[in-house]
Scaffold this motif. Structure first.
Motif, PDB file in Angstrom:
ATOM      1  N   ARG B  85       4.094 -10.713   2.736  1.00 55.80           N
ATOM      2  CA  ARG B  85       2.755 -11.303   2.865  1.00 55.80           C
ATOM      3  C   ARG B  85       2.534 -12.430   1.875  1.00 55.80           C
ATOM      4  NH1 ARG B  85      -1.451  -7.845   1.150  1.00 55.80           N
ATOM      5  NH2 ARG B  85      -2.880  -9.081   2.385  1.00 55.80           N
ATOM      6  N   PHE B  86       3.268 -12.393   0.761  1.00 58.14           N
ATOM      7  CA  PHE B  86       2.976 -13.347  -0.326  1.00 58.14           C
ATOM      8  C   PHE B  86       3.879 -14.565  -0.307  1.00 58.14           C
ATOM      9  CE2 PHE B  86       2.074  -9.039  -2.140  1.00 58.14           C
ATOM     10  CZ  PHE B  86       0.741  -9.079  -1.787  1.00 58.14           C
ATOM     11  N   ARG B  87       4.860 -14.538   0.592  1.00 55.32           N
ATOM     12  CA  ARG B  87       5.834 -15.617   0.562  1.00 55.32           C
ATOM     13  C   ARG B  87       5.198 -16.960   0.890  1.00 55.32           C
ATOM     14  NH1 ARG B  87      11.106 -14.945   4.172  1.00 55.32           N
ATOM     15  NH2 ARG B  87       9.507 -15.255   5.750  1.00 55.32           N
ATOM     16  N   ARG B  88       4.364 -16.965   1.943  1.00 56.87           N
ATOM     17  CA  ARG B  88       3.762 -18.233   2.343  1.00 56.87           C
ATOM     18  C   ARG B  88       2.782 -18.742   1.272  1.00 56.87           C
ATOM     19  NH1 ARG B  88       0.682 -18.761   7.698  1.00 56.87           N
ATOM     20  NH2 ARG B  88       1.302 -16.587   7.916  1.00 56.87           N
ATOM     21  N   THR B  89       2.061 -17.803   0.658  1.00 57.68           N
ATOM     22  CA  THR B  89       1.147 -18.184  -0.429  1.00 57.68           C
ATOM     23  C   THR B  89       1.911 -18.906  -1.536  1.00 57.68           C
ATOM     24  OG1 THR B  89      -0.043 -16.151   0.042  1.00 57.68           O
ATOM     25  CG2 THR B  89      -0.593 -17.278  -2.018  1.00 57.68           C
ATOM     26  N   LEU B  90       3.072 -18.353  -1.916  1.00 61.38           N
ATOM     27  CA  LEU B  90       3.865 -18.970  -2.979  1.00 61.38           C
ATOM     28  C   LEU B  90       4.441 -20.310  -2.539  1.00 61.38           C
ATOM     29  CD1 LEU B  90       5.691 -15.792  -4.329  1.00 61.38           C
ATOM     30  CD2 LEU B  90       3.964 -17.154  -5.526  1.00 61.38           C
ATOM     31  N   GLY B  91       4.820 -20.395  -1.263  1.00 61.62           N
ATOM     32  CA  GLY B  91       5.343 -21.658  -0.745  1.00 61.62           C
ATOM     33  C   GLY B  91       4.290 -22.752  -0.780  1.00 61.62           C
ATOM     34  N   VAL B  92       3.078 -22.393  -0.342  1.00 58.20           N
ATOM     35  CA  VAL B  92       1.991 -23.381  -0.353  1.00 58.20           C
ATOM     36  C   VAL B  92       1.653 -23.769  -1.796  1.00 58.20           C
ATOM     37  CG1 VAL B  92      -0.449 -23.748   0.201  1.00 58.20           C
ATOM     38  CG2 VAL B  92       1.060 -22.674   1.880  1.00 58.20           C
ATOM     39  N   THR B  93       1.697 -22.782  -2.691  1.00 56.50           N
ATOM     40  CA  THR B  93       1.453 -23.082  -4.113  1.00 56.50           C
ATOM     41  C   THR B  93       2.493 -24.077  -4.626  1.00 56.50           C
ATOM     42  OG1 THR B  93       0.535 -20.888  -4.446  1.00 56.50           O
ATOM     43  CG2 THR B  93       1.271 -22.070  -6.417  1.00 56.50           C
ATOM     44  N   THR B  94       3.754 -23.874  -4.250  1.00 53.12           N
ATOM     45  CA  THR B  94       4.809 -24.819  -4.631  1.00 53.12           C
ATOM     46  C   THR B  94       4.425 -26.224  -4.200  1.00 53.12           C
ATOM     47  OG1 THR B  94       6.480 -23.104  -4.317  1.00 53.12           O
ATOM     48  CG2 THR B  94       7.257 -25.382  -4.361  1.00 53.12           C
ATOM     49  N   PHE B  95       3.977 -26.339  -2.949  1.00 60.84           N
ATOM     50  CA  PHE B  95       3.620 -27.651  -2.422  1.00 60.84           C
ATOM     51  C   PHE B  95       2.449 -28.258  -3.199  1.00 60.84           C
ATOM     52  CE2 PHE B  95       1.208 -30.354   0.580  1.00 60.84           C
ATOM     53  CZ  PHE B  95       2.162 -31.331   0.776  1.00 60.84           C
ATOM     54  N   VAL B  96       1.451 -27.433  -3.496  1.00 57.10           N
ATOM     55  CA  VAL B  96       0.280 -27.945  -4.224  1.00 57.10           C
ATOM     56  C   VAL B  96       0.709 -28.480  -5.600  1.00 57.10           C
ATOM     57  CG1 VAL B  96      -1.900 -27.299  -5.329  1.00 57.10           C
ATOM     58  CG2 VAL B  96      -1.382 -26.501  -3.014  1.00 57.10           C
ATOM     59  N   TYR B  97       1.594 -27.760  -6.285  1.00 55.22           N
ATOM     60  CA  TYR B  97       2.052 -28.236  -7.608  1.00 55.22           C
ATOM     61  C   TYR B  97       2.918 -29.491  -7.466  1.00 55.22           C
ATOM     62  CZ  TYR B  97      -0.007 -24.495 -10.297  1.00 55.22           C
ATOM     63  OH  TYR B  97      -0.923 -23.674 -10.910  1.00 55.22           O
ATOM     64  N   ALA B  98       3.676 -29.575  -6.373  1.00 57.88           N
ATOM     65  CA  ALA B  98       4.470 -30.789  -6.147  1.00 57.88           C
ATOM     66  C   ALA B  98       3.543 -31.986  -5.915  1.00 57.88           C
ATOM     67  CB  ALA B  98       5.408 -30.590  -4.949  1.00 57.88           C
ATOM     68  N   VAL B  99       2.437 -31.747  -5.191  1.00 59.96           N
ATOM     69  CA  VAL B  99       1.454 -32.825  -4.981  1.00 59.96           C
ATOM     70  C   VAL B  99       0.856 -33.245  -6.327  1.00 59.96           C
ATOM     71  CG1 VAL B  99      -0.812 -33.375  -3.992  1.00 59.96           C
ATOM     72  CG2 VAL B  99       0.901 -32.195  -2.597  1.00 59.96           C
ATOM     73  N   ILE B 127      14.149 -40.431  -9.078  1.00 61.83           N
ATOM     74  CA  ILE B 127      12.865 -40.562  -8.385  1.00 61.83           C
ATOM     75  C   ILE B 127      13.099 -40.438  -6.874  1.00 61.83           C
ATOM     76  CG2 ILE B 127      10.873 -42.059  -7.984  1.00 61.83           C
ATOM     77  CD1 ILE B 127      10.813 -41.563 -10.811  1.00 61.83           C
ATOM     78  N   LEU B 128      14.166 -41.067  -6.398  1.00 56.82           N
ATOM     79  CA  LEU B 128      14.493 -41.005  -4.966  1.00 56.82           C
ATOM     80  C   LEU B 128      14.708 -39.550  -4.533  1.00 56.82           C
ATOM     81  CD1 LEU B 128      15.216 -42.582  -2.344  1.00 56.82           C
ATOM     82  CD2 LEU B 128      17.584 -42.541  -3.118  1.00 56.82           C
ATOM     83  N   VAL B 129      15.474 -38.825  -5.330  1.00 58.04           N
ATOM     84  CA  VAL B 129      15.761 -37.425  -4.989  1.00 58.04           C
ATOM     85  C   VAL B 129      14.474 -36.598  -4.992  1.00 58.04           C
ATOM     86  CG1 VAL B 129      16.924 -35.339  -5.809  1.00 58.04           C
ATOM     87  CG2 VAL B 129      18.159 -37.513  -5.772  1.00 58.04           C
ATOM     88  N   VAL B 135       9.240 -35.229   0.667  1.00 53.57           N
ATOM     89  CA  VAL B 135       9.157 -35.555   2.099  1.00 53.57           C
ATOM     90  C   VAL B 135       9.620 -34.358   2.945  1.00 53.57           C
ATOM     91  CG1 VAL B 135      10.159 -37.011   3.905  1.00 53.57           C
ATOM     92  CG2 VAL B 135       9.335 -38.047   1.778  1.00 53.57           C
ATOM     93  N   VAL B 136      10.697 -33.692   2.475  1.00 57.75           N
ATOM     94  CA  VAL B 136      11.187 -32.527   3.230  1.00 57.75           C
ATOM     95  C   VAL B 136      10.160 -31.395   3.207  1.00 57.75           C
ATOM     96  CG1 VAL B 136      13.040 -30.818   3.413  1.00 57.75           C
ATOM     97  CG2 VAL B 136      13.595 -33.175   2.792  1.00 57.75           C
ATOM     98  N   MET B 137       9.352 -31.340   2.141  1.00 54.90           N
ATOM     99  CA  MET B 137       8.328 -30.287   2.072  1.00 54.90           C
ATOM    100  C   MET B 137       7.194 -30.508   3.065  1.00 54.90           C
ATOM    101  SD  MET B 137       7.740 -29.710  -1.976  1.00 54.90           S
ATOM    102  CE  MET B 137       7.120 -28.050  -1.978  1.00 54.90           C
TER     103      MET B 137
END
Lengths: 268, 216
Positions: B85-99, B127-129, B135-137
């Motif tokens: 249940r928590f996997r997607r929450t953590l994934g979205v959190t990853t994205f938010v911190y990347a933003v 920076i490219l990497v 972008v992949v996220m």
């Protein structure tokens, strides 16, 4: 540490000095760890007294100077220098010390002395970072003799009127204000005059990215970041724009002639 | 594949399915960002707050991503199926911190000058990497809603979200390239070893590197 204001041209910049707090809490001194906060946290284990500096190599009078002798080699001056780190940040620091050239009279370099090398203490008992392999210890830096004897090249013993805090390179360090900060070796135990240059630690570690000269130059980028601008520490808050970096860190009038005819893109 | 929890762990599993666990996790995920925000406002981020914000948001993005990847091994090894249940929450959190990481780089380092950012991306490998990783996220973040999972169908959704492995490798490479400039790679090694364990477990369980990507 008593001192008089320096009369050396360019030795007193008009920029607002960075706070003592920032100067003494944000340091690169890998002998105490690679994080900027590590030196302030760990450098209390360094014992800056008693201390001595070996001055040897191509000199008429090689000798080991105690810190007290060394400090008496010339009158102490206050100098306010810009410091530009290769990482893209800068500070303005009121140092206390005297021109390295004052030492030359004591040791009498020979005609074969073309370079001067500086060695930092590398004692694992006092410096926990020396156990890591980030660099080949001891830390070595090297200057051409004319660079070393330039009046702006400073042997510093203090800052803000006080003796140097350990994290800033106590008890004696070099300050070469027109070069990136890493050229200015800290906690020096040996000054060696040589015919050939010693390979500086960063050149040894990563020759593609660090050169012997390492003069501050906004037109020659570090492979991983631009050197055109810098962030002045403690100035203007989070949203302050970066400042343009000046050629030779603003000391072009004083040191430009040292590099006449030299291709600074090749000799970075 | 459903795994029945061991009796000793069924109690913990029962707690994990409580409805308030998810909001609690969201709150925990917000803690580092809120702490950084408070630090920025009161001025306790040290001599170079801009650098601190850029670094911390980036490192937190890596940490959340590593935690996201740890969910599946943990839930099978510890017999805690509810963890999924928590996997997607953590994934979205990853994205938010990347933003946040990207925004603080673009704002504090580049002063929002798009030209400079574009030039930076094509001039500097790290920076490219990093930008590629971001972008992949994007397709992953955009399909993180229940409706998107339904629309794609579970298998296709899972297949798409295997891209997480690519993001992890790009993130690690980005971090390495940055740190290697100053020879400061000890910390990177810690992340690399943990990632190797997380990937290694998947390879072992599925019997091959390629099989790790297969959706069942």
């Amino acid at each position: 540490l008593p001192a008089t204001r320096s009369a050396v041209p360019g030795a007193l910049v008009m920029d607002k000095p960075t706070s003592y707090e920032d100067i003494t809490s944000y340091n690169n001194f890998y002998e105490f760890g690679t994080d900027k906060g590590d030196p302030a946290e760990h450098a209390h284990t360094l014992k800056p007294r008693p201390w001595s500096v070996l001055v040897d190599g191509e000199v008429g009078k090689p000798q080991r100077l105690t810190l007290e002798d060394l400090m008496r080699a010339a009158p102490m001056e206050e100098r306010i220098y810009r410091l530009r780190c290769v990482e893209g940040w800068s500070m303005v620091i009121p140092w206390i010390g005297f021109s390295l050239s004052a030492l030359a009279g004591r040791v009498e370099p020979t005609s074969r002395a073309k370079y001067v090398s500086f060695y930092t203490l590398a004692d694992a008992k006092q410096m926990p970072g020396v156990q890591s392999r980030v660099l080949d210890w001891p830390y070595v830096e090297s200057l051409r003799i004319d660079e070393a004897m330039h009046p702006l090249t400073l042997l510093a013993f203090g800052l803000y009127g006080e003796v140097l805090p350990n994290q800033n390179g106590a008890p004696v360090r070099l300050v070469v204000p027109w070069k990136y900060g890493f050229k200015s070796a800290k906690s020096i135990v040996r000054i060696q005059f040589t015919e050939k240059p010693a390979t500086p630690s960063w050149v040894k570690a990563n020759p593609q990215e660090y050169g012997f000269y390492s003069n501050v130059n906004p037109r020659v980028d570090h492979p991983r970041w631009s050197q055109a601008t810098e962030r002045r520490i403690g100035e203007g808050g989070l949203f302050a724009p970066r400042k343009p970096t000046l050629m030779f860190n603003g000391y072009e009038a004083q040191v430009g002639q040292l590099y006449a005819g030299l291709d600074l893109k090749k000799n970075y | 594949m459903s795994v029945m929890p061991a009796p000793a762990l069924s109690f913990l599993n029962a707690w994990l399915v409580r409805p308030w666990m998810k909001p609690l996790l969201w709150a925990v995920c917000a803690v580092p960002a809120v702490a950084l925000l408070i630090g920025a406002v009161v001025g306790s981020l040290g001599a170079n707050p801009a650098e601190k914000l850029i670094r911390e948001t980036g490192e937190w993005a890596l940490r959340w991503l590593w935690l996201t990847l740890a969910i599946t091994p943990l839930r099978e090894l510890a017999s805690l199926p509810a963890l999924v249940r928590f996997r997607r929450t953590l994934g979205v959190t990853t994205f938010v911190y990347a933003v946040l990481h990207l925004l603080s780089y673009a704002g504090f380092d580049k002063g929002w000058v798009l030209d400079d950012i574009v030039r930076d991306v094509f001039k500097r490998n790290f920076i490219l990497v990093g930008m590629l990783g971001f972008v992949v996220m994007l397709p992953l973040a955009l399909t993180s809603f229940n409706a998107a999972v339904r629309a794609l169908g579970g298998r296709r959704w899972q297949w798409l979200h295997r891209l997480t492995y690519v993001v992890a490798m790009l993130g690690l490479l980005h971090f390495y390239l940055k740190k290697a400039a100053k020879n400061d790679t000890d910390e990177v090694l810690v992340y690399a070893v943990i990632l190797a364990v997380l990937f290694g477990w998947r390879v072992m369980r599925r019997g091959g590197i390629l099989a790790m990507w297969r959706v069942r």
